[in-house]
Design an enzyme around this catalytic site. Sequence first.
Site, PDB file in Angstrom:
ATOM      1  N   ARG A  45       1.080  -1.020   0.069  1.00 54.46           N
ATOM      2  CA  ARG A  45      -0.004   0.022   0.067  1.00 54.46           C
ATOM      3  C   ARG A  45       0.828   1.289  -0.010  1.00 54.46           C
ATOM      4  O   ARG A  45       2.136   1.274   0.234  1.00 54.46           O
ATOM      5  CB  ARG A  45      -1.000   0.137   1.341  1.00 54.46           C
ATOM      6  CG  ARG A  45      -0.168   0.265   2.387  1.00 54.46           C
ATOM      7  CD  ARG A  45      -1.181   0.497   3.759  1.00 54.46           C
ATOM      8  NE  ARG A  45      -0.528   0.371   4.715  1.00 54.46           N
ATOM      9  CZ  ARG A  45      -1.326   0.598   6.134  1.00 54.46           C
ATOM     10  NH1 ARG A  45      -2.374   0.434   6.214  1.00 54.46           N
ATOM     11  NH2 ARG A  45      -0.613   0.357   7.257  1.00 54.46           N
ATOM     12  N   GLU A  91      -2.833   8.301   7.023  1.00 53.56           N
ATOM     13  CA  GLU A  91      -1.573   8.759   7.657  1.00 53.56           C
ATOM     14  C   GLU A  91      -0.577   8.917   6.427  1.00 53.56           C
ATOM     15  O   GLU A  91       0.298   8.224   6.019  1.00 53.56           O
ATOM     16  CB  GLU A  91      -0.779   7.169   8.277  1.00 53.56           C
ATOM     17  CG  GLU A  91      -1.586   6.843   9.471  1.00 53.56           C
ATOM     18  CD  GLU A  91      -1.102   5.683  10.328  1.00 53.56           C
ATOM     19  OE1 GLU A  91      -0.360   4.916   9.417  1.00 53.56           O
ATOM     20  OE2 GLU A  91      -1.400   5.461  11.287  1.00 53.56           O
ATOM     21  N   GLU A 150      -7.186   5.657  15.869  1.00 52.49           N
ATOM     22  CA  GLU A 150      -6.517   4.255  15.750  1.00 52.49           C
ATOM     23  C   GLU A 150      -5.640   3.950  17.289  1.00 52.49           C
ATOM     24  O   GLU A 150      -4.698   4.862  17.103  1.00 52.49           O
ATOM     25  CB  GLU A 150      -5.657   4.103  14.442  1.00 52.49           C
ATOM     26  CG  GLU A 150      -6.342   3.748  13.171  1.00 52.49           C
ATOM     27  CD  GLU A 150      -5.271   3.422  12.279  1.00 52.49           C
ATOM     28  OE1 GLU A 150      -4.222   3.171  12.625  1.00 52.49           O
ATOM     29  OE2 GLU A 150      -5.503   4.037  11.110  1.00 52.49           O
TER      30      GLU A 150
HETATM   31  C1  GAL Z   1      -1.759   2.124  11.093  1.00 49.66           C
HETATM   32  C2  GAL Z   1      -2.374   2.131   9.706  1.00 49.66           C
HETATM   33  C3  GAL Z   1      -3.487   1.104   9.744  1.00 49.66           C
HETATM   34  C4  GAL Z   1      -2.998  -0.364  10.419  1.00 49.66           C
HETATM   35  C5  GAL Z   1      -2.227   0.204  11.677  1.00 49.66           C
HETATM   36  C6  GAL Z   1      -1.579  -1.473  12.252  1.00 49.66           C
HETATM   37  O1  GAL Z   1      -0.455   2.791  10.923  1.00 49.66           O
HETATM   38  O2  GAL Z   1      -3.122   3.236   9.549  1.00 49.66           O
HETATM   39  O3  GAL Z   1      -4.112   0.813   8.742  1.00 49.66           O
HETATM   40  O4  GAL Z   1      -1.970  -0.691   9.279  1.00 49.66           O
HETATM   41  O5  GAL Z   1      -1.228   0.746  11.508  1.00 49.66           O
HETATM   42  O6  GAL Z   1      -1.120  -1.090  13.400  1.00 49.66           O
END
Ligand code: GAL
Length: 674
Positions: free
Chosen positions: A114, A153, A309
Amino acid sequence: MTADAFPALSGLAYGGDYNPEQWPREVWDEDVRLMQEAGVNLVSVGIFSWALLEPKEGLFEFGWLDELLELLHANGIAVDLGTPSVSPPAWFFHQYPESRVTLSDGTVMGFGSRGMASHASTEYRAAIERMAAELAQRYGTHPAVVMWHVHNEYGVPVAEDFGPRAVASWRRWLQQRYETLEALNAAWGTAFWGQCYDDWEHVVAPAATPTTVNPAMKLDWARFTDEQLRECFRLECEAIRAHATQPITTNFMAHQSWNTDLWKWGREVDVVSDDHYLWCADEEAHIALALSADLTRSVARGNPWMLLEHSTSAVNWQGRNVAKRPGEMRRNAMTHLGRGADAIMFFQWRASRSGAEKFHSAMVPHAGPQSRVFREVVQLGAHLKALEEIKGSRVMADVAVLYDWESLWAQDLEWRPSDDLQFRERMRAYYERLWCDDVTVDFAHPEDDLSRYRLVVAPASYLLTKAAGENLTSYVAGGGTLLVSCFSGIVDEHDRVHEGGFGAPLRDALGLTVEEFLPLREGATMSVELDGERLSADVWAEHIALCGAQVRGTFADGPGAGLPAITRHTHGDGQGWYVGTRLSSAELSAVMSGVYADAGIAPAAHHEALEVVTRRGDSHDFVIVVNHGDADAELTIIGTDLLTGSRIDGTLELAGGDVAVVRTAQSRQGGDHR
Ligand code: GAL
């Protein structure tokens, strides 16, 4: 950004990234049932769904998303709708191979992961703009959609692109910034090593070179890269705003991001949001978490922000992915909440069976709902429901810590006096001292108005503009207390050493400049004598040239033996403290007692394992208390614990690992002007 830009939800937001396209339709029904059980009221959808939404160029298929949004809406779950620009489909790279990112060594990134699209690609920019417009046209008035989540991000996993189109944009960007080659040559100091340019077409990007690349060019390249990412963000925002009015966010990674200057990004979004993951090697990772939360709130200029997140338990992308212990997820969430988050969200709702993140924890783990993790997810949802009245309340701080991404970019370049003196390490050490003393801080840019803070701490201000130097000097003159750590005020915005001795912009505020750096060999230590105490220091000594400052601490041995190490200076109505060495957070304690006394700050008297943060509401304070230790701890407080409903008449007793949120009468502490 305004406070009412926050998504329209009745309480605090709770939920996570939801990727139902990875599951058969019948699982969706179980998902919404479990979401209701857990009290989930917001999910982020569609972040990686480009290949499904536009399976062939120009052919859009929204049927599955229509159905999903209806289902969520019918069950009272709001949607943070993603734009999928972080992950264009296979057909896109097949059709436009020049849209892939080129690394500094010329390697072109391939498909199968990605985040590999070039921000300079006109086809990529056209495609993300079209996708954002299509989504906004269709869902701009959808009752389920309460906000937009643009991209994912920015700057991760790659930000820099050294392909020919990016280099052409770079030259255009430089022409706008400098107008003439004379100005560019002067800013970059190209007289050194004979790098002068006399034709814009000859200007290169800082790709692979035989030895160290021009640092001023590198610093501008970092600014350019960041600006390119923001241009892509703006393109999507404009496309959305043409059809929709919901607030727009994008998920930052405050203290973990490198390529994005969040002071600038914070001005672009309607609501600030952050992603945060614990670093397993860090045994005190909850302190890094608190730092990140305070930084995010500061980027939001004190407004409520969203934790978009974090993880319920282990991540999968570190060398050793340590699972969270029972109760740890709740402690983490409460720290974010205590430091201003009005949304507590996770990556992700249901653990993926396939793909690179199949071993990443989730709200619904592979073990299913009959699991410790899901039970804790349900408990946290109930807690957040009980805490609804906290929404919109603000964290007040009397102390600011200076943080500047440009200084980070400049300081951590190659060929500096010591690789061991690092921006993030110093930031953490000083922050940790303040955290252990229970002093809540904001972060600020060195050119911000600092007059409302009693104390300003500068752990790593290597790059300091003349304007910032003047700002800090008048802050001290006006009665503020300033604490500056070594290797600060060294270069200007072009990474040019300030004239007048190292640290010259702070000469008046600190009563000194630095004549020579005296870094130590790897692993070496030395002692500093301060008020009859011997402190252990390492990495850095220096030869301070006093011009008015009073010596408080002296190097007892090592390369600076006999020279001043720690100083205090009175300038106008305030004081400028200086620490010319590297002290651990524990050793800094001895310095801070004098600094706190000057600033009129009283560090907390309670147990160090207790984290205590206050959010101020309209008529009450809310004190969030997190016990990070294993032992029981006590806090003197009067009020009501909103999680248990019990009245506290003077002493809150908190078991090891437990949390409490106490509604109390408003105190005078925090946010009062000096
Ligand atoms: C973040 C990302 C998510 C997932 C996550 C895993 O940096 O935005 O899509 O990959 O990490 O910890």
